[in-house]
Design a protein around this motif. Structure first.
Motif, PDB file in Angstrom:
ATOM      1  N   UNK A  45       0.929  -1.421   0.332  1.00 23.72           N
ATOM      2  CA  UNK A  45      -0.124   0.369  -0.136  1.00 23.72           C
ATOM      3  C   UNK A  45       0.693   1.058   0.383  1.00 23.72           C
ATOM      4  N   UNK A  46       0.545   2.614  -0.769  1.00 21.36           N
ATOM      5  CA  UNK A  46       0.807   3.992  -1.278  1.00 21.36           C
ATOM      6  C   UNK A  46       0.176   4.475  -0.372  1.00 21.36           C
ATOM      7  N   UNK A  47       0.606   5.848  -0.196  1.00 24.11           N
ATOM      8  CA  UNK A  47      -0.135   6.881   0.240  1.00 24.11           C
ATOM      9  C   UNK A  47      -1.106   7.444  -1.368  1.00 24.11           C
ATOM     10  N   UNK A  48      -2.245   7.604  -1.051  1.00 26.19           N
ATOM     11  CA  UNK A  48      -3.121   7.866  -3.160  1.00 26.19           C
ATOM     12  C   UNK A  48      -4.100   8.409  -2.144  1.00 26.19           C
ATOM     13  N   UNK A  49      -4.411   8.761  -3.334  1.00 27.99           N
ATOM     14  CA  UNK A  49      -6.189   9.516  -3.122  1.00 27.99           C
ATOM     15  C   UNK A  49      -6.977   9.345  -4.511  1.00 27.99           C
ATOM     16  N   UNK A  50      -8.042   8.591  -4.070  1.00 24.29           N
ATOM     17  CA  UNK A  50      -9.738   8.277  -5.566  1.00 24.29           C
ATOM     18  C   UNK A  50      -9.976   9.459  -5.381  1.00 24.29           C
ATOM     19  N   UNK A  51     -10.205  10.224  -6.548  1.00 27.53           N
ATOM     20  CA  UNK A  51     -11.113  11.225  -7.672  1.00 27.53           C
ATOM     21  C   UNK A  51     -11.907  11.481  -7.499  1.00 27.53           C
ATOM     22  N   UNK A  52     -12.849  11.463  -7.671  1.00 25.20           N
ATOM     23  CA  UNK A  52     -13.978  11.212  -8.148  1.00 25.20           C
ATOM     24  C   UNK A  52     -14.522  12.492  -9.059  1.00 25.20           C
ATOM     25  N   UNK A  53     -14.647  12.983 -10.165  1.00 21.94           N
ATOM     26  CA  UNK A  53     -14.955  13.688 -10.707  1.00 21.94           C
ATOM     27  C   UNK A  53     -15.573  13.631 -11.884  1.00 21.94           C
ATOM     28  N   UNK A  54     -16.391  14.780 -12.270  1.00 21.88           N
ATOM     29  CA  UNK A  54     -17.312  15.228 -13.077  1.00 21.88           C
ATOM     30  C   UNK A  54     -16.439  15.270 -15.104  1.00 21.88           C
ATOM     31  N   UNK A  55     -16.602  14.378 -15.452  1.00 23.89           N
ATOM     32  CA  UNK A  55     -15.422  14.903 -17.033  1.00 23.89           C
ATOM     33  C   UNK A  55     -16.602  15.653 -18.068  1.00 23.89           C
ATOM     34  N   UNK A  56     -17.213  16.286 -17.139  1.00 28.61           N
ATOM     35  CA  UNK A  56     -17.893  17.045 -18.255  1.00 28.61           C
ATOM     36  C   UNK A  56     -17.139  18.702 -17.803  1.00 28.61           C
ATOM     37  N   UNK A  57     -17.109  18.215 -17.000  1.00 30.48           N
ATOM     38  CA  UNK A  57     -16.965  20.165 -16.284  1.00 30.48           C
ATOM     39  C   UNK A  57     -14.817  19.548 -16.182  1.00 30.48           C
TER      40      UNK A  57
END
Length: 174
Positions: A45-57
């Protein structure tokens, strides 16, 4: 509207810093802070983030470009196992897109990128008391010394995609 949301995993530096950077962008709906595991030699395991994004923005290309410029994406150092420089994909289509984006962005860097494109395997969330680290108390010394410079870089180089409501006090200090 949630129908255009997609996600991407990003790791490279401290997840408190990475979380604050991506929370500050237009079109990013959620940032999960924690630790990501991939496959083969990258199962730790390595430090990270999961980014949830609106691909239209905001586009995946913009997210990857911001990621490359807000952590040391060209240097191997002693903390690389804890801070793996990577983009974690969730599908084969996303993998191909990320590889294409990284190739297109290569000319923007004097040194070779070390950022890997890796399959997402598993995620362990950070403890709740350390999530939303920057926005809970931006006056902490760690925030001032390490996160503020990254957010300043965002404001200088990616101002069109910065959610100015989120960074209001930082913008006033500028």
């Amino acid at each position: 509207m949630k129908q255009n949301l997609t996600k991407i995993g990003l790791g490279g530096g401290c997840h408190w810093c990475t979380e604050a950077v991506f929370q500050s962008l237009k079109g990013v709906e959620d940032v999960e802070q924690g630790y990501v595991s991939s496959s083969e030699e990258n199962t730790a395991f390595s430090e990270a983030v999961i980014v949830h994004f609106n691909s239209e923005v905001i586009s995946l290309q913009t997210l990857v470009e911001v990621h490359l410029h807000t952590h040391n994406s060209t240097s191997y150092h002693s903390m690389r196992t804890k801070y793996r420089s990577a983009v974690y994909y969730f599908s084969e289509v996303q993998q191909k897109e990320v590889v294409k984006i990284l190739i297109e962005l290569l000319p923007n860097f004097e040194e070779q990128l070390i950022t890997e494109t890796l399959p997402f395997v598993e995620f362990k969330a950070s403890r709740p008391e350390i999530t939303n680290y920057y926005f809970k108390d931006p006056e902490k010394p760690f925030c001032k010394n390490f996160i503020d410079p990254k957010l300043q870089l965002l404001l200088q180089n990616f101002s069109k995609v910065v959610d100015k409501k989120k960074l209001g006090s930082l913008m006033i200090a500028n």
